[in-house]
Scaffold this active site. Sequence first.
Site, PDB file in Angstrom:
ATOM      1  N   ARG A  75     -48.953  30.418  19.837  1.00 23.66           N
ATOM      2  CA  ARG A  75     -49.186  31.075  18.804  1.00 23.66           C
ATOM      3  C   ARG A  75     -50.241  32.090  19.277  1.00 23.66           C
ATOM      4  O   ARG A  75     -50.547  32.110  20.644  1.00 23.66           O
ATOM      5  CB  ARG A  75     -49.849  30.137  17.815  1.00 23.66           C
ATOM      6  CG  ARG A  75     -51.191  30.232  17.623  1.00 23.66           C
ATOM      7  CD  ARG A  75     -51.587  28.986  16.823  1.00 23.66           C
ATOM      8  NE  ARG A  75     -53.170  28.681  17.002  1.00 23.66           N
ATOM      9  CZ  ARG A  75     -54.111  27.737  16.664  1.00 23.66           C
ATOM     10  NH1 ARG A  75     -53.011  26.883  15.673  1.00 23.66           N
ATOM     11  NH2 ARG A  75     -54.754  27.452  16.554  1.00 23.66           N
ATOM     12  N   GLY A 115       9.700  -0.089  -5.719  1.00 21.17           N
ATOM     13  CA  GLY A 115       9.395  -0.879  -6.574  1.00 21.17           C
ATOM     14  C   GLY A 115       8.692  -2.199  -5.478  1.00 21.17           C
ATOM     15  O   GLY A 115       8.505  -2.260  -4.324  1.00 21.17           O
ATOM     16  N   GLU A 170       7.030  -6.352 -17.447  1.00 17.43           N
ATOM     17  CA  GLU A 170       5.820  -5.077 -17.000  1.00 17.43           C
ATOM     18  C   GLU A 170       6.386  -4.542 -18.644  1.00 17.43           C
ATOM     19  O   GLU A 170       6.699  -4.505 -19.955  1.00 17.43           O
ATOM     20  CB  GLU A 170       6.838  -4.058 -16.851  1.00 17.43           C
ATOM     21  CG  GLU A 170       6.774  -4.622 -15.116  1.00 17.43           C
ATOM     22  CD  GLU A 170       5.439  -4.786 -14.465  1.00 17.43           C
ATOM     23  OE1 GLU A 170       4.832  -3.871 -14.672  1.00 17.43           O
ATOM     24  OE2 GLU A 170       5.253  -6.180 -14.269  1.00 17.43           O
ATOM     25  N   GLN A 217       7.995   1.349   4.136  1.00 16.16           N
ATOM     26  CA  GLN A 217       8.930   1.069   3.155  1.00 16.16           C
ATOM     27  C   GLN A 217       9.061   2.874   3.199  1.00 16.16           C
ATOM     28  O   GLN A 217       8.054   3.500   2.357  1.00 16.16           O
ATOM     29  CB  GLN A 217       7.900   0.827   1.337  1.00 16.16           C
ATOM     30  CG  GLN A 217       8.758   0.605   1.062  1.00 16.16           C
ATOM     31  CD  GLN A 217       8.101   0.712  -1.010  1.00 16.16           C
ATOM     32  OE1 GLN A 217       7.231   1.110  -1.104  1.00 16.16           O
ATOM     33  NE2 GLN A 217       8.975  -0.225  -1.600  1.00 16.16           N
ATOM     34  N   ARG A 261      -0.812   8.911 -10.893  1.00 12.56           N
ATOM     35  CA  ARG A 261      -2.195   9.016 -11.296  1.00 12.56           C
ATOM     36  C   ARG A 261      -3.000   9.455 -11.103  1.00 12.56           C
ATOM     37  O   ARG A 261      -4.711   9.715 -12.171  1.00 12.56           O
ATOM     38  CB  ARG A 261      -1.630   8.155 -12.669  1.00 12.56           C
ATOM     39  CG  ARG A 261      -0.801   7.754 -13.684  1.00 12.56           C
ATOM     40  CD  ARG A 261      -0.725   6.734 -13.981  1.00 12.56           C
ATOM     41  NE  ARG A 261      -1.515   5.993 -15.219  1.00 12.56           N
ATOM     42  CZ  ARG A 261      -1.975   5.566 -15.614  1.00 12.56           C
ATOM     43  NH1 ARG A 261      -1.691   3.930 -14.627  1.00 12.56           N
ATOM     44  NH2 ARG A 261      -3.295   5.073 -16.715  1.00 12.56           N
ATOM     45  N   ALA A 281       0.577  -0.938   0.420  1.00 14.94           N
ATOM     46  CA  ALA A 281       0.057  -0.119  -0.052  1.00 14.94           C
ATOM     47  C   ALA A 281       1.041   1.304   0.218  1.00 14.94           C
ATOM     48  O   ALA A 281       0.613   2.101   0.803  1.00 14.94           O
ATOM     49  CB  ALA A 281      -1.074  -0.218   1.131  1.00 14.94           C
ATOM     50  N   SER A 291     -51.329  23.051  15.956  1.00 14.58           N
ATOM     51  CA  SER A 291     -50.366  23.674  14.206  1.00 14.58           C
ATOM     52  C   SER A 291     -50.160  25.135  14.440  1.00 14.58           C
ATOM     53  O   SER A 291     -50.262  26.238  15.497  1.00 14.58           O
ATOM     54  CB  SER A 291     -51.482  23.803  13.301  1.00 14.58           C
ATOM     55  OG  SER A 291     -52.170  22.616  12.704  1.00 14.58           O
TER      56      SER A 291
HETATM   57  C1  UD1 Z   1       1.416  -3.807 -11.232  1.00  9.65           C
HETATM   58  C2  UD1 Z   1       2.451  -5.313 -11.618  1.00  9.65           C
HETATM   59  C3  UD1 Z   1       1.395  -5.342 -13.104  1.00  9.65           C
HETATM   60  C4  UD1 Z   1       0.503  -6.484 -13.051  1.00  9.65           C
HETATM   61  C5  UD1 Z   1      -0.301  -5.342 -12.793  1.00  9.65           C
HETATM   62  C6  UD1 Z   1      -2.132  -5.011 -11.591  1.00  9.65           C
HETATM   63  C7  UD1 Z   1       4.828  -5.057 -10.972  1.00  9.65           C
HETATM   64  C8  UD1 Z   1       6.078  -4.711 -10.969  1.00  9.65           C
HETATM   65  N1  UD1 Z   1       4.158  -4.889 -11.794  1.00  9.65           N
HETATM   66  O1  UD1 Z   1       1.984  -2.322 -12.191  1.00  9.65           O
HETATM   67  O2  UD1 Z   1       2.992  -7.098 -13.337  1.00  9.65           O
HETATM   68  O3  UD1 Z   1       0.101  -6.040 -13.677  1.00  9.65           O
HETATM   69  O4  UD1 Z   1      -0.076  -3.723 -11.001  1.00  9.65           O
HETATM   70  O5  UD1 Z   1      -2.535  -4.290 -10.958  1.00  9.65           O
HETATM   71  O6  UD1 Z   1       4.431  -5.639 -10.125  1.00  9.65           O
HETATM   72  N2  UD1 Z   1       4.129  -0.230  -4.173  1.00  9.65           N
HETATM   73  C9  UD1 Z   1       4.523  -0.272  -2.957  1.00  9.65           C
HETATM   74  N3  UD1 Z   1       5.701  -0.037  -3.417  1.00  9.65           N
HETATM   75  C10 UD1 Z   1       5.866   0.479  -4.482  1.00  9.65           C
HETATM   76  C11 UD1 Z   1       5.661   0.373  -5.713  1.00  9.65           C
HETATM   77  C12 UD1 Z   1       4.338  -0.159  -5.231  1.00  9.65           C
HETATM   78  O7  UD1 Z   1       3.579   0.019  -2.215  1.00  9.65           O
HETATM   79  O8  UD1 Z   1       7.747   0.566  -4.353  1.00  9.65           O
HETATM   80  C13 UD1 Z   1       2.511  -0.955  -4.653  1.00  9.65           C
HETATM   81  C14 UD1 Z   1       1.463   0.098  -4.796  1.00  9.65           C
HETATM   82  O9  UD1 Z   1       0.337   0.911  -3.873  1.00  9.65           O
HETATM   83  C15 UD1 Z   1      -0.150  -1.040  -5.301  1.00  9.65           C
HETATM   84  C16 UD1 Z   1       0.899  -1.544  -5.886  1.00  9.65           C
HETATM   85  O10 UD1 Z   1       1.864  -2.044  -5.356  1.00  9.65           O
HETATM   86  O11 UD1 Z   1      -1.141  -0.965  -4.495  1.00  9.65           O
HETATM   87  C17 UD1 Z   1       1.207  -2.334  -6.886  1.00  9.65           C
HETATM   88  O12 UD1 Z   1       1.978  -0.791  -7.448  1.00  9.65           O
HETATM   89  P1  UD1 Z   1       1.362  -0.343  -8.983  1.00  9.65           P
HETATM   90  O13 UD1 Z   1       2.036   0.866  -9.271  1.00  9.65           O
HETATM   91  O14 UD1 Z   1       0.009  -0.199  -8.951  1.00  9.65           O
HETATM   92  O15 UD1 Z   1       1.816  -0.938  -9.929  1.00  9.65           O
HETATM   93  P2  UD1 Z   1       1.705  -1.577 -11.625  1.00  9.65           P
HETATM   94  O16 UD1 Z   1       2.393  -0.487 -12.375  1.00  9.65           O
HETATM   95  O17 UD1 Z   1      -0.271  -1.208 -11.765  1.00  9.65           O
END
Ligand code: UD1
Length: 455
Positions: A426, A83, A158, A78, A18, A12, A409
């Site tokens: 009233r 990633g 990816e 984190q 976006r 999370a 009323s």
């Molecule tokens: C990710 C997957 C992709 C998959 C898609 C499905 C990876 C690299 N890619 O892409 O293969 O098809 O989901 O929806 O796993 N997050 C962290 N820390 C980070 C990065 C992300 O906690 O450093 C969490 C985000 O809050 C999110 C989840 O991980 O809940 C996925 O991250 P997001 O950036 O949405 O990945 P996608 O581009 O959707």
Amino acid sequence: MSERSCLAIVLAAGEGTRMKSARPKVLHEVAGLPLVCHAARAAQAGGHADLAIVAGRQSDEVLAAASIVAPGARLCLQHERLGTAHAVLAAREAIAEGYDDILVLFADTPLVEAKDIAALRRGLAEGAAVVVMGFVAADPSGYGRLLTEGDRLVAIREDKDCTQAERAVTFCNGGLMAIAGEHALSLLEAVGNANAKGEYYLTDIVEIAAARGLPVVATTADEENVLGVNTRVQLAEAEASWQARKRREMMLAGVTLVAPETVHFSHDTGIGSDTIVEPNVVFGPGVKVGANVTIHAFSHLEGAIVADHAEIGPFARLRPGARLSEKVKVGNFCEVKNADVAAGAKINHLSYIGNARIGAGANIGAGTITCNYDGFLKHLTQIGAGAFIGSNSALVAPVSIGDNAYVASGSVITADVPSDALAFGRARQENKEGLGASLREKLKAEKEAKAAAKG
Ligand code: UD1
Ligand code: MG
């Protein structure tokens, strides 16, 4: 399968840029519940699992939200967003405790069902080292592609790293993954960041495991169940899917929805059987409705308890703390807030009832207002059983109207009314015989004089 221990890690910490929002993405809501809670619920629905939430920005708020549904969840931080593999490693200490199954869920994927989690864990129980939740995407853009050789999953690529040929693949990564606990740390630690985004991708453990000769498999979920929310358009899609599911569930449980697609539920709405919900009704959080209730069109309910055989609306608004007993009626353009309304009482037209206790069978006339707020504090209005409040009365709280009392009323009631009394609050009406006719003559003459002066 249930004897295998399980750690579910909900990621999370992503920025969710976006979404174009000051709020972390995972706190945006579907059915009035933050995305992270939906993911936490899904993790739990698959059977007993300890839960770890990996949060970054505004971690206190993210954990507070998650604990609505998972009070025992542990928080892992984190600090840098490097990633999804890096995010999973924020839960390193928990992983090192030696669970049989490690589940990874994305907090931005709210529609996962218990059967999906069960399928992932079944894969591990059958001997896989890594199980990936795949789906066939109508539009695969943005998702990681699952690259297979025969039935073997060999890599996840990816979107940004795909070749032209790989980009055409529609079998995609739904984001959920299960990893055998004994291999989890060594696989995650082997992930590098040589890719288009310079991130540590969780998805790379597939290729690493395959290269080590470990069994890697993909299961297939419905596309709807793995919808990932990266934009507000996808947030609205997730909401629409969630609502469609809930409507179906309600109807199958015995609730009539006359025009299902116009009724909006909250994550915790409860409705008893044989209740009828007419078109364009909105349920906010915390609503429990009994059986055999009718909710007429265009009503809005939030934080309200409604007992059996009550009738609400059309155009009624029930706000938090409205507690209606059996056979109560709340009609058009009435608002009820923080009020206990006993059995059979009627509030049928154009009233505001706030901070009140209304006795059984009381009749609240059209346009009755409880004046509950003095600008600083809220005060209580008590209305006894069988009391009759005449139309257009203002009840200035704190005030109490006894059982079976009448309020005339148009009254402004500022003092308590004893049981069985009739209160007039009233000015007394006076009739002046003939004065209407002479007034009319006088006004007519004035108008004619003005017209004559103008020429
Ligand atoms: C990710 C997957 C992709 C998959 C898609 C499905 C990876 C690299 N890619 O892409 O293969 O098809 O989901 O929806 O796993 N997050 C962290 N820390 C980070 C990065 C992300 O906690 O450093 C969490 C985000 O809050 C999110 C989840 O991980 O809940 C996925 O991250 P997001 O950036 O949405 O990945 P996608 O581009 O959707
Ligand atoms: Mg995503």
